[in-house]
Design a protein around this motif. Sequence first.
Motif, PDB file in Angstrom:
ATOM      1  N   PHE A   1       0.885  -1.107   0.037  1.00 41.87           N
ATOM      2  CA  PHE A   1      -0.177   0.033   0.003  1.00 41.87           C
ATOM      3  C   PHE A   1       0.768   1.274  -0.052  1.00 41.87           C
ATOM      4  CE2 PHE A   1      -2.495  -3.221   2.378  1.00 41.87           C
ATOM      5  CZ  PHE A   1      -3.574  -3.171   1.328  1.00 41.87           C
ATOM      6  N   GLU A   2       2.192   1.065  -0.195  1.00 38.63           N
ATOM      7  CA  GLU A   2       2.979   2.450  -0.287  1.00 38.63           C
ATOM      8  C   GLU A   2       3.439   2.443  -1.555  1.00 38.63           C
ATOM      9  OE1 GLU A   2       7.475   3.613   1.308  1.00 38.63           O
ATOM     10  OE2 GLU A   2       6.756   1.474   1.755  1.00 38.63           O
ATOM     11  N   THR A   3       3.259   3.796  -2.178  1.00 40.86           N
ATOM     12  CA  THR A   3       3.531   4.092  -3.446  1.00 40.86           C
ATOM     13  C   THR A   3       5.139   3.955  -3.935  1.00 40.86           C
ATOM     14  OG1 THR A   3       1.582   5.656  -3.536  1.00 40.86           O
ATOM     15  CG2 THR A   3       3.459   5.947  -5.243  1.00 40.86           C
ATOM     16  N   VAL A   4       5.595   3.256  -4.847  1.00 40.47           N
ATOM     17  CA  VAL A   4       6.966   3.160  -5.201  1.00 40.47           C
ATOM     18  C   VAL A   4       7.099   3.882  -6.285  1.00 40.47           C
ATOM     19  CG1 VAL A   4       8.518   1.417  -5.550  1.00 40.47           C
ATOM     20  CG2 VAL A   4       6.570   0.809  -4.334  1.00 40.47           C
ATOM     21  N   ASN A   5       8.125   4.607  -6.275  1.00 39.80           N
ATOM     22  CA  ASN A   5       8.645   5.459  -7.544  1.00 39.80           C
ATOM     23  C   ASN A   5       9.751   4.541  -8.329  1.00 39.80           C
ATOM     24  OD1 ASN A   5      11.009   7.478  -8.846  1.00 39.80           O
ATOM     25  ND2 ASN A   5       9.095   8.179  -8.928  1.00 39.80           N
ATOM     26  N   PHE A   6       9.237   4.055  -9.618  1.00 42.94           N
ATOM     27  CA  PHE A   6      10.248   3.506 -10.509  1.00 42.94           C
ATOM     28  C   PHE A   6      10.813   4.658 -11.682  1.00 42.94           C
ATOM     29  CE2 PHE A   6       7.317   0.552  -8.934  1.00 42.94           C
ATOM     30  CZ  PHE A   6       7.991  -0.733  -8.762  1.00 42.94           C
ATOM     31  N   SER A   7      11.986   4.557 -11.767  1.00 44.01           N
ATOM     32  CA  SER A   7      12.674   5.466 -12.795  1.00 44.01           C
ATOM     33  C   SER A   7      13.643   4.562 -13.500  1.00 44.01           C
ATOM     34  CB  SER A   7      13.070   6.718 -12.211  1.00 44.01           C
ATOM     35  OG  SER A   7      14.350   5.965 -11.437  1.00 44.01           O
ATOM     36  N   ALA A   8      14.018   4.962 -14.771  1.00 48.06           N
ATOM     37  CA  ALA A   8      14.941   4.480 -15.821  1.00 48.06           C
ATOM     38  C   ALA A   8      15.877   5.522 -16.585  1.00 48.06           C
ATOM     39  CB  ALA A   8      14.145   3.504 -16.602  1.00 48.06           C
ATOM     40  N   THR A   9      17.028   5.045 -16.962  1.00 48.55           N
ATOM     41  CA  THR A   9      17.750   6.008 -17.809  1.00 48.55           C
ATOM     42  C   THR A   9      18.447   4.898 -18.981  1.00 48.55           C
ATOM     43  OG1 THR A   9      19.954   5.358 -16.410  1.00 48.55           O
ATOM     44  CG2 THR A   9      18.498   7.251 -15.847  1.00 48.55           C
ATOM     45  N   GLU A  10      18.886   5.457 -20.175  1.00 42.97           N
ATOM     46  CA  GLU A  10      19.479   5.122 -20.962  1.00 42.97           C
ATOM     47  C   GLU A  10      20.890   4.721 -20.761  1.00 42.97           C
ATOM     48  OE1 GLU A  10      20.615   5.832 -25.923  1.00 42.97           O
ATOM     49  OE2 GLU A  10      19.474   7.022 -24.854  1.00 42.97           O
ATOM     50  N   SER A  11      21.296   3.625 -20.762  1.00 43.39           N
ATOM     51  CA  SER A  11      22.630   3.140 -20.154  1.00 43.39           C
ATOM     52  C   SER A  11      23.360   2.541 -21.313  1.00 43.39           C
ATOM     53  CB  SER A  11      22.265   2.326 -19.151  1.00 43.39           C
ATOM     54  OG  SER A  11      23.813   1.837 -18.679  1.00 43.39           O
TER      55      SER A  11
ATOM     56  N   ASN B   1       4.941   5.514 -10.859  1.00 41.05           N
ATOM     57  CA  ASN B   1       4.550   5.065  -9.701  1.00 41.05           C
ATOM     58  C   ASN B   1       3.700   3.943  -9.760  1.00 41.05           C
ATOM     59  OD1 ASN B   1       6.201   7.229  -8.361  1.00 41.05           O
ATOM     60  ND2 ASN B   1       4.439   8.551  -8.646  1.00 41.05           N
ATOM     61  N   HIS B   2       3.761   2.961  -8.699  1.00 35.95           N
ATOM     62  CA  HIS B   2       2.882   1.603  -8.679  1.00 35.95           C
ATOM     63  C   HIS B   2       2.745   1.534  -7.098  1.00 35.95           C
ATOM     64  CE1 HIS B   2       0.858  -1.671  -9.904  1.00 35.95           C
ATOM     65  NE2 HIS B   2       1.630  -2.496  -9.094  1.00 35.95           N
ATOM     66  N   THR B   3       1.422   1.004  -6.911  1.00 39.84           N
ATOM     67  CA  THR B   3       1.217   0.487  -5.491  1.00 39.84           C
ATOM     68  C   THR B   3       0.952  -0.954  -5.478  1.00 39.84           C
ATOM     69  OG1 THR B   3       0.509   2.909  -4.951  1.00 39.84           O
ATOM     70  CG2 THR B   3      -0.014   0.925  -3.370  1.00 39.84           C
ATOM     71  N   TYR B   4       1.763  -1.908  -4.654  1.00 42.50           N
ATOM     72  CA  TYR B   4       1.505  -3.238  -4.458  1.00 42.50           C
ATOM     73  C   TYR B   4       0.493  -3.516  -3.284  1.00 42.50           C
ATOM     74  CZ  TYR B   4       5.404  -4.045  -7.684  1.00 42.50           C
ATOM     75  OH  TYR B   4       6.127  -4.129  -8.777  1.00 42.50           O
ATOM     76  N   THR B   5      -0.611  -4.203  -3.366  1.00 43.83           N
ATOM     77  CA  THR B   5      -1.502  -4.439  -2.166  1.00 43.83           C
ATOM     78  C   THR B   5      -1.091  -5.603  -1.399  1.00 43.83           C
ATOM     79  OG1 THR B   5      -2.832  -5.422  -3.666  1.00 43.83           O
ATOM     80  CG2 THR B   5      -3.086  -3.124  -3.535  1.00 43.83           C
ATOM     81  N   VAL B   6      -0.236  -6.518  -2.038  1.00 40.39           N
ATOM     82  CA  VAL B   6       0.053  -7.862  -1.359  1.00 40.39           C
ATOM     83  C   VAL B   6       1.457  -7.971  -1.275  1.00 40.39           C
ATOM     84  CG1 VAL B   6      -0.055 -10.306  -1.660  1.00 40.39           C
ATOM     85  CG2 VAL B   6      -2.038  -8.970  -2.412  1.00 40.39           C
TER      86      VAL B   6
END
Length: 533
Positions: free
Chosen positions: A463-473, A499-504
């Motif tokens: 239930f916590e919002t997770v921040n996902f980011s990516a870069t060209e590598s 952003n994405h929230t997991y419930t389990v």
Amino acid sequence: PHTVTFYGTSTENAGCIGPITSKTVFVTDKPRAAIKAFTGCEDIALTLQDSSYTLDGLPITAWWWDLGNGQFSTQQNPGVTYATAGPINIQLVVWNSKGCKSDTLRTTINVFAKPEVDFSIADSCLNNSIQFNGLISTGSGNAAGWYWWLDNAGATSTNQNPTSLYGTPGVKNIKLLAINFNGCASDTLFKPIRIYDKPTVNFGFQDSVCLGSTINFTGTVVSSLDPITNWQWTFDGGNPANTQNSSFTFLTPGNHTVGLTASTTGVAACYGTSVQKNVFIIDKPRAAIKRVIACQAVNTQLLDSSYTTDGLAITAWWWDLGNGQFSTQQNPTLTYNTTGIINIQLVVWNSKGCKSDTLKTAIKVYGTPTADFNWTTPTCNSNVIGFTDISTSDTSLLSWSWSTQSSQFSNLQNPSHSFTAGINTVSLVVTSAAGCTSAPVAHSFVMKTKPGISMNFQDACKFETVNFSATESGTNIGLVSWHWNFGDGSALQQGNPVNHTYTVNNAYTVRLYAMSTEGCSSDSISRTINIYG
């Protein structure tokens, strides 16, 4: 002597006979006319010799001759000359001292013809053995003797056909007399002959001329006491000419022999010593060119390969270049702007000025090939490009040269090659079987690159919002879209960051791929995120 008896008788009485008287009577015999056996020659003073006689010893005191030629004589032994030959009827009457006359002696004497002589000569030239041929007239018998005076330093001969060699020219007065077997001598023949001089001659000409040139020869008289009537030239032992000045064209190069002699009579044996000289004929140079490959609109050099057979240098050239242009260079350079057959000509001269035959030959001007090629479309998953040659030429193509900006990479017709990412330029040069090389053709293309990416996030609680980011590598292409799969069955999400929230609570595999500005997809990367309760 004779006895004569006589007596007389009466005319009246035959029985009355007178005294018989006898006397001696002497009768003188006739003399006998006779001549000695005789032969003679015409036109020669002859003496007829009396051989008359008497039987009683009385001398013969008178003679009468009929000489048979209309002449008469009372000489005992008359002289006579008969102008013609043949049998002559003569008569002789003689008388003795008592005046008694002989019977007429009629007889024939034979007067032989005197020979007539002449001669011929088989030669008449100085220092030749002159053959004299003695001739005697028909009907005058063969000659028993010949007598020659040859007017050659006192030389004489008793041969019918003598020879004599005269060391000086001029008129020689020959005398000839012959006696036949009847003893008759010919008149002395006085006959001049001329001994002709053998001339000494010379000639001039221009030496060392070119093959095919006509040479003029000039004959000159060095010495001759008689006019020259005949000239005789020989060229290499043949090809005679008979004028004082002649001309000749030799058909082969090298040394040739020319001879000249002359005669004052035309008789072969009367020619003087032949003057022999060598004439040198310079060979023509041989015009030749090396094999030429000419390409349209490309400088072409015509290479002279002319030569001489006698080592003389070739010093001049004349070219008809076949395009309306001419040149006197040895190896002219020119450009042919049209393709096809070009007729060219070459003439060369050697250092003696001798000209070659005109070399006429043809060269072919080939078209310059046009290079071009196609290539496969660059893909995101390969750095190899395939090339297809589409060059054109009026002959088959012989070679291909493929290169990048840095170096050649292939000489195959249709090669493949690996390239780095980015803009690449490839050029192609082709060469035809005729040796004509195209101008280079170049094409550029962009090699696509699979982008590299990395992602960043932290483990979190449910239930916590997770921040996902990516870069060209690892690449620097530029990405236009990001595609996330959070591993919990939720819908895919695009964007960066997201952003994405997991419930389990659980451990989830997060997956990501991106699309570049070149339309290439990166590899899909994954990483585990832990969600705590």
